[in-house]
Design a protein around this motif. Structure first.
Motif, mmCIF file in Angstrom:
data_model
loop_
_atom_site.group_PDB
_atom_site.id
_atom_site.type_symbol
_atom_site.label_atom_id
_atom_site.label_comp_id
_atom_site.label_asym_id
_atom_site.label_seq_id
_atom_site.Cartn_x
_atom_site.Cartn_y
_atom_site.Cartn_z
ATOM 1 N N THR A 186 0.897 -1.323 -0.158
ATOM 2 C CA THR A 186 0.055 0.026 -0.032
ATOM 3 C C THR A 186 0.837 1.266 -0.140
ATOM 4 N N GLY A 187 1.901 1.275 0.861
ATOM 5 C CA GLY A 187 2.941 2.446 0.846
ATOM 6 C C GLY A 187 3.648 2.900 -0.429
ATOM 7 N N ASP A 188 3.820 1.538 -1.082
ATOM 8 C CA ASP A 188 4.480 1.478 -2.387
ATOM 9 C C ASP A 188 3.525 2.062 -3.692
ATOM 10 N N ALA A 247 -4.250 -3.282 -1.820
ATOM 11 C CA ALA A 247 -3.618 -1.958 -2.034
ATOM 12 C C ALA A 247 -4.482 -1.103 -2.693
ATOM 13 N N GLY A 248 -4.750 -1.542 -3.898
ATOM 14 C CA GLY A 248 -5.668 -0.832 -4.749
ATOM 15 C C GLY A 248 -7.055 -0.124 -4.240
ATOM 16 N N LEU A 256 -8.044 3.544 -3.697
ATOM 17 C CA LEU A 256 -9.360 4.171 -4.141
ATOM 18 C C LEU A 256 -10.253 4.897 -3.222
ATOM 19 N N LEU A 257 -10.280 4.311 -2.090
ATOM 20 C CA LEU A 257 -11.146 4.644 -0.656
ATOM 21 C C LEU A 257 -10.546 6.076 -0.408
ATOM 22 N N LEU A 258 -9.118 6.142 -0.236
ATOM 23 C CA LEU A 258 -8.871 7.524 0.447
ATOM 24 C C LEU A 258 -8.607 8.546 -0.831
ATOM 25 N N LEU A 275 -17.692 1.677 -6.857
ATOM 26 C CA LEU A 275 -17.091 2.974 -6.727
ATOM 27 C C LEU A 275 -15.779 2.834 -7.985
ATOM 28 N N GLY A 276 -15.820 1.867 -8.805
ATOM 29 C CA GLY A 276 -14.930 1.520 -9.756
ATOM 30 C C GLY A 276 -13.835 0.714 -9.497
ATOM 31 N N TRP A 277 -13.679 0.128 -8.426
ATOM 32 C CA TRP A 277 -12.401 -0.839 -8.010
ATOM 33 C C TRP A 277 -12.789 -2.213 -8.866
ATOM 34 N N VAL A 278 -11.410 -2.321 -9.771
ATOM 35 C CA VAL A 278 -11.479 -3.582 -10.623
ATOM 36 C C VAL A 278 -10.429 -4.229 -10.031
ATOM 37 N N PRO A 279 -10.408 -5.486 -9.463
ATOM 38 C CA PRO A 279 -9.350 -6.264 -9.208
ATOM 39 C C PRO A 279 -8.440 -6.756 -10.264
#
Length: 286
Positions: free
Chosen positions: A16-18, A191-192, A196-198, A260-264
């Motif tokens: 996530t940090g990366d 991480a994706g 997106l959420l933030l 929300l648009g999240w696509v794994p």
């Protein structure tokens, strides 16, 4: 440049940090272990040893952040570890960073349904284990402070898969009387999702399930691995002990996050294994 704190720079936290760093955010990571902090010293952002259960250590850290992700792990600990790391950790972060957007990574283990039904963020949460009840209490704390909760499925990714580990170690068992759906999610897709959420500031006080697109029966996972790796199917028998995430059987929906648009990147267990995980286990494929 927006600033983010990754409180728990472990398996998920590093990825996530990366991602946030690559997107231009100023990132700071915290980890409970001095050894881990030293190992992560080569990161392009600073990582410090901070015990989030210790309010004094948190108060001693300088810095102002637009967002804080609480993704610390209990490292397999029991009830007390959950209480200290999740609940007390969240409370300490909320006190110290009262002006920041807080995101807590919880668990889909809070859903205790055992009938194989589909569950959404609106479904009943009555976990049988005390650890699950502590996660819910932590969620309430974060949501009450206009935070966001991401309920993660079973985490897997490069070098990590509980099912693959059991299969290769010979401890996997197919129990037809207690077969159950497994809800998983790849580390990079977590991480994706957090990214997106933030980047959607209007999502305060919301809960999102973070799982892949296809819940799969545990027996199907093992049979797929056996065929793909040219190894014997695990024996049929009675499974020993309770699963780490609790004894449940449900299919967790990711529809809310998808909207929300999240696509794994890795929509299914089989797809992730083929593309990202099994290449690192080539010596085990017969």
């Amino acid at each position: 440049m927006p600033r983010i704190l990754i409180a728990g720079c472990g398996y998920v936290g590093q990825a996530t940090g990366d991602l946030f760093h690559a997107a231009g955010w100023a990132v700071e990571g915290w980890t409970h272990s001095a050894k881990s902090a030293a190992t992560l010293s080569a990161k392009p952002y600073p990582v410090y040893r901070v015990d989030i259960a210790d309010q004094a250590q948190i108060q001693a850290r300088a810095g102002v952040f637009d967002a804080v992700i609480h993704c610390a792990s209990s490292s397999g600990g029991g009830v007390e570890a959950y209480r200290q790391i999740y609940l007390n950790g969240a409370r300490n972060l909320l006190i110290r960073f009262s002006g920041s957007q807080i995101l807590f990574t919880g668990s889909t283990s809070v859903y205790a349904q055992c009938d194989g039904s589909w569950v959404t963020e609106e479904s009943e949460t009555k976990p049988a284990r005390e650890e699950g009840r502590i996660l819910l209490e932590t969620e309430d704390l974060v949501l009450g402070d206009a935070g966001i909760v991401a309920r993660l499925g079973g985490i897997y990714g490069p070098g990590r898969s509980a099912l693959l580990t059991k299969f290769l170690s010979g401890t996997a068992m197919i129990d037809p009387e207690n077969d159950r759906f497994i809800n998983q999610v790849h580390r990079d897709d977590i991480a994706g999702a957090l990214f997106l959420l933030l980047n959607r500031p209007s999502l305060a006080r919301e809960i999102y399930n973070v799982v892949d697109d296809q819940p799969i029966l545990q027996s199907e996972c093992y049979r797929w691995l056996a065929e793909r790796m040219n190894r014997p199917v695990p024996p049929i028998g009675k499974a020993k002990g309770q699963p780490k995430r609790g004894a449940s059987n449900k299919r967790v929906s990711n529809a809310k996050l998808r909207r929300l648009g999240w696509v794994p990147q890795y929509r299914t267990f089989a797809g992730a294994m083929e593309k990202n995980i099994l290449p690192g286990f080539a010596e085990f494929i017969q």
